[in-house]
Design a protein around this motif. Structure first.
Motif, short mmCIF file in Angstrom:
data_model
loop_
_atom_site.label_atom_id
_atom_site.label_comp_id
_atom_site.label_asym_id
_atom_site.label_seq_id
_atom_site.Cartn_x
_atom_site.Cartn_y
_atom_site.Cartn_z
N GLY A 93 0.78 -1.23 0.00
CA GLY A 93 0.00 0.00 0.00
C GLY A 93 0.81 1.28 0.00
O GLY A 93 0.54 2.21 -0.76
N THR A 94 1.83 1.35 0.84
CA THR A 94 2.65 2.56 0.92
C THR A 94 3.34 2.86 -0.40
O THR A 94 3.34 4.00 -0.88
CB THR A 94 3.70 2.42 2.04
N ALA A 95 3.92 1.83 -1.01
CA ALA A 95 4.64 2.02 -2.26
C ALA A 95 3.70 2.45 -3.38
O ALA A 95 4.04 3.33 -4.19
CB ALA A 95 5.38 0.73 -2.65
N LEU A 96 2.53 1.86 -3.44
CA LEU A 96 1.58 2.21 -4.50
C LEU A 96 1.11 3.65 -4.37
O LEU A 96 0.99 4.38 -5.37
CB LEU A 96 0.38 1.26 -4.48
N LYS A 97 0.86 4.06 -3.15
CA LYS A 97 0.42 5.44 -2.92
C LYS A 97 1.51 6.43 -3.30
O LYS A 97 1.24 7.46 -3.96
CB LYS A 97 0.03 5.62 -1.46
N GLU A 98 2.75 6.12 -2.94
CA GLU A 98 3.85 7.02 -3.27
C GLU A 98 4.10 7.05 -4.78
O GLU A 98 4.37 8.12 -5.36
CB GLU A 98 5.12 6.58 -2.54
N ALA A 99 4.00 5.90 -5.44
CA ALA A 99 4.17 5.87 -6.89
C ALA A 99 3.09 6.70 -7.58
O ALA A 99 3.36 7.42 -8.55
CB ALA A 99 4.14 4.42 -7.38
N ALA A 100 1.87 6.58 -7.08
CA ALA A 100 0.76 7.35 -7.66
C ALA A 100 0.99 8.84 -7.51
O ALA A 100 0.66 9.64 -8.41
CB ALA A 100 -0.55 6.94 -7.00
N ARG A 101 1.59 9.24 -6.40
CA ARG A 101 1.88 10.66 -6.19
C ARG A 101 2.94 11.17 -7.17
O ARG A 101 2.85 12.29 -7.67
CB ARG A 101 2.33 10.89 -4.75
N VAL A 102 3.95 10.32 -7.44
CA VAL A 102 4.96 10.71 -8.42
C VAL A 102 4.31 10.85 -9.80
O VAL A 102 4.55 11.84 -10.52
CB VAL A 102 6.10 9.67 -8.48
N LEU A 103 3.47 9.89 -10.16
CA LEU A 103 2.81 9.93 -11.47
C LEU A 103 1.84 11.11 -11.58
O LEU A 103 1.61 11.64 -12.67
CB LEU A 103 2.07 8.62 -11.73
N TYR A 104 1.30 11.53 -10.46
CA TYR A 104 0.43 12.71 -10.45
C TYR A 104 1.19 13.94 -10.94
O TYR A 104 0.63 14.83 -11.59
CB TYR A 104 -0.09 12.94 -9.03
N GLU A 105 2.48 13.98 -10.62
CA GLU A 105 3.31 15.10 -11.05
C GLU A 105 3.86 14.92 -12.46
O GLU A 105 3.91 15.87 -13.24
CB GLU A 105 4.50 15.26 -10.07
N THR A 106 4.28 13.70 -12.80
CA THR A 106 4.94 13.49 -14.09
C THR A 106 3.96 13.22 -15.23
O THR A 106 4.29 13.47 -16.39
CB THR A 106 5.93 12.31 -14.01
N CYS A 107 2.78 12.71 -14.90
CA CYS A 107 1.76 12.40 -15.92
C CYS A 107 0.42 12.97 -15.47
O CYS A 107 -0.54 12.23 -15.20
CB CYS A 107 1.63 10.89 -16.13
N PRO A 108 0.31 14.29 -15.37
CA PRO A 108 -0.88 14.91 -14.76
C PRO A 108 -2.17 14.66 -15.51
O PRO A 108 -3.26 14.81 -14.94
CB PRO A 108 -0.52 16.40 -14.74
N GLU A 109 -2.08 14.26 -16.78
CA GLU A 109 -3.30 14.02 -17.56
C GLU A 109 -3.76 12.56 -17.46
O GLU A 109 -4.76 12.20 -18.07
CB GLU A 109 -3.06 14.40 -19.02
N MET A 110 -3.06 11.75 -16.70
CA MET A 110 -3.44 10.35 -16.54
C MET A 110 -4.00 10.12 -15.14
O MET A 110 -3.40 10.50 -14.14
CB MET A 110 -2.23 9.43 -16.76
N ARG A 111 -5.19 9.52 -15.08
CA ARG A 111 -5.76 9.17 -13.78
C ARG A 111 -5.09 7.91 -13.26
O ARG A 111 -4.93 6.94 -14.00
CB ARG A 111 -7.27 8.93 -13.90
N VAL A 112 -4.72 7.92 -12.00
CA VAL A 112 -4.03 6.78 -11.39
C VAL A 112 -4.80 6.34 -10.15
O VAL A 112 -5.10 7.16 -9.28
CB VAL A 112 -2.58 7.13 -11.01
N PHE A 113 -5.10 5.05 -10.10
CA PHE A 113 -5.80 4.48 -8.95
C PHE A 113 -4.95 3.39 -8.31
O PHE A 113 -4.23 2.67 -9.00
CB PHE A 113 -7.13 3.84 -9.38
N TYR A 114 -5.04 3.27 -6.99
CA TYR A 114 -4.43 2.14 -6.30
C TYR A 114 -5.53 1.47 -5.47
O TYR A 114 -5.95 1.96 -4.43
CB TYR A 114 -3.23 2.56 -5.44
N PHE A 115 -6.02 0.34 -5.97
CA PHE A 115 -7.16 -0.34 -5.37
C PHE A 115 -6.73 -1.48 -4.47
O PHE A 115 -5.88 -2.30 -4.84
CB PHE A 115 -8.06 -0.92 -6.47
#
Length: 239
Positions: free
Chosen positions: A114-136
Protein backbone atom coordinates in the motif's frame (compact mmCIF):
# COMPACT_ATOMS: atom_id res chain seq x y z
CA UNK A 1 -8.12 -7.97 -22.93
CA UNK A 2 -4.66 -9.20 -22.01
CA UNK A 3 -2.05 -6.70 -23.05
CA UNK A 4 0.87 -9.11 -23.39
CA UNK A 5 -0.91 -11.19 -26.03
CA UNK A 6 -1.54 -8.26 -28.36
CA UNK A 7 0.88 -7.42 -31.17
CA UNK A 8 2.65 -4.19 -31.98
CA UNK A 9 0.87 -3.73 -35.32
CA UNK A 10 -2.62 -3.69 -33.80
CA UNK A 11 -2.12 -2.30 -30.34
CA UNK A 12 -2.13 1.42 -31.14
CA UNK A 13 -5.61 1.31 -32.63
CA UNK A 14 -6.86 -0.79 -29.72
CA UNK A 15 -5.44 1.68 -27.18
CA UNK A 16 -7.29 4.44 -29.02
CA UNK A 17 -10.52 2.55 -28.29
CA UNK A 18 -9.64 1.63 -24.70
CA UNK A 19 -7.25 3.87 -22.79
CA UNK A 20 -7.55 1.94 -19.52
CA UNK A 21 -4.59 -0.11 -18.27
CA UNK A 22 -4.98 -2.40 -15.27
CA UNK A 23 -1.92 -3.69 -13.43
CA UNK A 24 -2.31 -6.62 -11.01
CA UNK A 25 0.23 -6.32 -8.19
CA UNK A 26 0.81 -9.08 -5.69
CA UNK A 27 3.53 -10.75 -3.68
CA UNK A 28 5.19 -14.06 -2.95
CA UNK A 29 4.85 -14.90 0.74
CA UNK A 30 3.68 -17.43 3.29
CA UNK A 31 -0.08 -17.98 3.46
CA UNK A 32 -0.38 -20.84 5.90
CA UNK A 33 -0.64 -24.53 4.97
CA UNK A 34 -3.75 -24.26 2.78
CA UNK A 35 -2.95 -21.38 0.39
CA UNK A 36 -0.05 -20.99 -2.07
CA UNK A 37 2.82 -18.53 -1.86
CA UNK A 38 1.39 -16.68 -4.85
CA UNK A 39 -2.05 -16.11 -3.31
CA UNK A 40 -1.82 -12.33 -3.63
CA UNK A 41 -0.82 -12.63 -7.29
CA UNK A 42 -3.75 -14.91 -8.06
CA UNK A 43 -6.24 -12.63 -6.33
CA UNK A 44 -4.89 -9.52 -8.06
CA UNK A 45 -4.95 -11.24 -11.47
CA UNK A 46 -8.45 -12.70 -11.21
CA UNK A 47 -9.91 -9.47 -9.85
CA UNK A 48 -8.16 -7.47 -12.58
CA UNK A 49 -9.72 -9.70 -15.21
CA UNK A 50 -13.18 -9.07 -13.80
CA UNK A 51 -12.54 -5.32 -13.71
CA UNK A 52 -11.26 -5.32 -17.30
CA UNK A 53 -14.41 -7.05 -18.49
CA UNK A 54 -16.58 -4.40 -16.89
CA UNK A 55 -14.65 -1.32 -18.08
CA UNK A 56 -13.20 -2.63 -21.35
CA UNK A 57 -9.63 -2.30 -20.13
CA UNK A 58 -6.31 -4.01 -20.77
CA UNK A 59 -4.88 -6.31 -18.10
CA UNK A 60 -1.11 -5.92 -17.94
CA UNK A 61 1.26 -8.75 -16.97
CA UNK A 62 1.26 -9.18 -13.20
CA UNK A 63 3.90 -7.52 -11.07
CA UNK A 64 4.49 -10.60 -8.89
CA UNK A 65 6.78 -9.35 -6.11
CA UNK A 66 5.89 -7.05 -3.25
CA UNK A 67 7.05 -5.53 0.01
CA UNK A 68 6.74 -8.42 2.46
CA UNK A 69 9.09 -7.22 5.20
CA UNK A 70 6.82 -8.52 7.95
CA UNK A 71 6.83 -12.08 6.58
CA UNK A 72 10.24 -12.11 4.96
CA UNK A 73 11.62 -14.73 7.34
CA UNK A 74 8.90 -17.30 6.62
CA UNK A 75 9.78 -20.12 4.20
CA UNK A 76 9.07 -19.12 0.61
CA UNK A 77 8.62 -15.38 1.14
CA UNK A 78 10.40 -13.03 -1.29
CA UNK A 79 10.73 -9.39 -0.29
CA UNK A 80 11.45 -6.28 -2.35
CA UNK A 81 11.89 -2.81 -0.92
CA UNK A 82 9.34 -0.03 -1.12
CA UNK A 83 11.91 2.01 -3.05
CA UNK A 84 12.27 -0.69 -5.71
CA UNK A 85 8.52 -1.13 -6.01
CA UNK A 86 7.88 2.61 -6.31
CA UNK A 87 10.44 3.06 -9.06
CA UNK A 88 9.16 0.05 -10.98
CA UNK A 89 5.55 1.26 -10.87
CA UNK A 90 6.49 4.81 -11.85
CA UNK A 91 8.43 3.52 -14.86
CA UNK A 92 5.46 1.38 -15.94
CA UNK A 93 3.03 4.25 -15.46
CA UNK A 94 5.12 6.70 -17.47
CA UNK A 95 5.48 4.15 -20.28
CA UNK A 96 1.72 3.62 -20.36
CA UNK A 97 1.15 7.37 -20.53
CA UNK A 98 3.51 7.67 -23.50
CA UNK A 99 1.63 4.85 -25.21
CA UNK A 100 -1.61 6.82 -24.94
CA UNK A 101 -3.28 5.42 -21.83
CA UNK A 102 -5.25 7.90 -19.77
CA UNK A 103 -6.24 5.63 -16.87
CA UNK A 104 -3.82 3.47 -14.89
CA UNK A 105 -5.50 1.25 -12.30
CA UNK A 106 -3.34 -0.78 -9.94
CA UNK A 107 -5.20 -3.74 -8.44
CA UNK A 108 -3.30 -4.68 -5.31
CA UNK A 109 -3.56 -8.12 -3.74
CA UNK A 110 -1.16 -7.46 -0.85
CA UNK A 111 -1.73 -4.94 1.93
CA UNK A 112 2.01 -4.46 2.45
CA UNK A 113 2.30 -2.85 -0.98
CA UNK A 114 0.00 0.00 0.00
CA UNK A 115 2.65 2.56 0.92
CA UNK A 116 4.64 2.02 -2.26
CA UNK A 117 1.58 2.21 -4.50
CA UNK A 118 0.42 5.44 -2.92
CA UNK A 119 3.85 7.02 -3.27
CA UNK A 120 4.17 5.87 -6.89
CA UNK A 121 0.76 7.35 -7.66
CA UNK A 122 1.88 10.66 -6.19
CA UNK A 123 4.96 10.71 -8.42
CA UNK A 124 2.81 9.93 -11.47
CA UNK A 125 0.43 12.71 -10.45
CA UNK A 126 3.31 15.10 -11.05
CA UNK A 127 4.94 13.49 -14.09
CA UNK A 128 1.76 12.40 -15.92
CA UNK A 129 -0.88 14.91 -14.76
CA UNK A 130 -3.30 14.02 -17.56
CA UNK A 131 -3.44 10.35 -16.54
CA UNK A 132 -5.76 9.17 -13.78
CA UNK A 133 -4.03 6.78 -11.39
CA UNK A 134 -5.80 4.48 -8.95
CA UNK A 135 -4.43 2.14 -6.30
CA UNK A 136 -7.16 -0.34 -5.37
CA UNK A 137 -7.18 -2.72 -2.43
CA UNK A 138 -10.69 -4.17 -2.21
CA UNK A 139 -12.41 -0.77 -1.82
CA UNK A 140 -15.46 -0.90 0.43
CA UNK A 141 -14.64 -4.34 1.81
CA UNK A 142 -14.84 -3.25 5.45
CA UNK A 143 -18.62 -2.92 5.59
CA UNK A 144 -19.15 -6.12 3.59
CA UNK A 145 -16.78 -8.08 5.84
CA UNK A 146 -18.56 -6.84 8.97
CA UNK A 147 -21.85 -8.16 7.60
CA UNK A 148 -20.70 -11.76 7.08
CA UNK A 149 -17.57 -12.47 9.13
CA UNK A 150 -18.21 -15.14 11.77
CA UNK A 151 -15.10 -14.64 13.93
CA UNK A 152 -13.52 -11.40 15.15
CA UNK A 153 -10.49 -10.20 13.20
CA UNK A 154 -7.10 -10.71 14.79
CA UNK A 155 -6.30 -7.13 13.82
CA UNK A 156 -8.31 -4.06 12.88
CA UNK A 157 -6.44 -3.68 9.57
CA UNK A 158 -4.65 -6.92 8.73
CA UNK A 159 -6.38 -9.96 7.26
CA UNK A 160 -4.25 -12.84 6.12
CA UNK A 161 -4.87 -16.46 5.08
CA UNK A 162 -7.95 -16.25 7.30
CA UNK A 163 -11.72 -16.58 6.92
CA UNK A 164 -11.76 -13.58 4.59
CA UNK A 165 -8.74 -14.07 2.33
CA UNK A 166 -9.40 -17.80 2.06
CA UNK A 167 -12.97 -16.97 1.00
CA UNK A 168 -11.56 -14.68 -1.69
CA UNK A 169 -9.46 -17.55 -2.96
CA UNK A 170 -12.37 -20.01 -2.89
CA UNK A 171 -14.28 -17.61 -5.14
CA UNK A 172 -11.51 -16.36 -7.44
CA UNK A 173 -9.00 -19.24 -7.54
CA UNK A 174 -10.55 -22.33 -5.93
CA UNK A 175 -8.24 -24.74 -7.72
CA UNK A 176 -5.37 -23.45 -5.59
CA UNK A 177 -7.04 -23.89 -2.18
CA UNK A 178 -6.52 -26.97 -0.01
CA UNK A 179 -9.34 -26.59 2.50
CA UNK A 180 -8.53 -29.90 4.16
CA UNK A 181 -5.34 -28.20 5.42
CA UNK A 182 -7.09 -25.03 6.65
CA UNK A 183 -6.44 -24.14 10.28
CA UNK A 184 -7.68 -21.83 13.01
CA UNK A 185 -5.01 -19.48 14.35
CA UNK A 186 -6.11 -16.21 15.91
CA UNK A 187 -2.95 -14.78 17.45
CA UNK A 188 -2.69 -12.08 20.07
CA UNK A 189 -1.12 -9.20 18.17
CA UNK A 190 0.60 -6.80 20.61
CA UNK A 191 -0.21 -3.10 20.52
CA UNK A 192 3.41 -2.21 19.79
CA UNK A 193 3.17 -4.01 16.42
CA UNK A 194 1.30 -0.95 15.13
CA UNK A 195 3.94 1.56 16.15
CA UNK A 196 7.30 -0.15 15.77
CA UNK A 197 8.75 -2.63 13.24
CA UNK A 198 7.57 -6.10 14.28
CA UNK A 199 8.27 -9.20 12.20
CA UNK A 200 5.23 -11.46 12.19
CA UNK A 201 7.11 -14.41 13.64
CA UNK A 202 6.90 -12.48 16.91
CA UNK A 203 3.21 -13.41 17.18
CA UNK A 204 2.45 -16.18 14.65
CA UNK A 205 4.14 -19.36 13.49
CA UNK A 206 1.64 -20.01 10.68
CA UNK A 207 1.04 -16.62 8.99
CA UNK A 208 -2.69 -17.29 9.47
CA UNK A 209 -4.59 -14.52 11.25
CA UNK A 210 -8.00 -16.07 11.83
CA UNK A 211 -10.20 -19.08 11.27
CA UNK A 212 -9.60 -20.25 7.71
CA UNK A 213 -11.93 -23.20 8.27
CA UNK A 214 -14.92 -20.84 8.13
CA UNK A 215 -14.12 -19.62 4.61
CA UNK A 216 -16.72 -20.16 1.89
CA UNK A 217 -17.10 -19.33 -1.77
CA UNK A 218 -20.26 -17.40 -1.00
CA UNK A 219 -18.49 -15.10 1.47
CA UNK A 220 -15.73 -14.44 -1.03
CA UNK A 221 -18.17 -13.61 -3.81
CA UNK A 222 -20.18 -11.25 -1.61
CA UNK A 223 -17.18 -9.14 -0.62
CA UNK A 224 -15.45 -9.26 -4.01
CA UNK A 225 -18.63 -8.17 -5.78
CA UNK A 226 -18.82 -5.11 -3.52
CA UNK A 227 -15.17 -4.22 -4.14
CA UNK A 228 -15.53 -4.80 -7.88
CA UNK A 229 -18.58 -2.58 -8.16
CA UNK A 230 -16.74 0.20 -6.33
CA UNK A 231 -13.72 -0.12 -8.63
CA UNK A 232 -15.93 0.01 -11.71
CA UNK A 233 -17.63 3.17 -10.49
CA UNK A 234 -14.32 4.85 -9.75
CA UNK A 235 -12.76 3.97 -13.07
CA UNK A 236 -15.88 5.22 -14.86
CA UNK A 237 -15.72 8.45 -12.89
CA UNK A 238 -18.94 7.74 -11.02
CA UNK A 239 -17.51 7.53 -7.52
Amino acid sequence: MEFQYENSFDIKEKIDHSRIAILPIGAVEAHGPHLPLGTDNLLAERLSEKLAERVNGFVLPTLPYGQVWSLRNFPGSINVSNESLIRFIVDIGESLFKQGFTTFAMVNGHLGNGTALKEAARVLYETCPEMRVFYFFYPGMGKAVAEIQETPSAHATYFHACEIETSYMLYLAPEHVEMEKAITDIPEIPMHADVTPTPWEAFTETAVLGDAKLATTEKGKYIIDVALENMVKLVRGEG
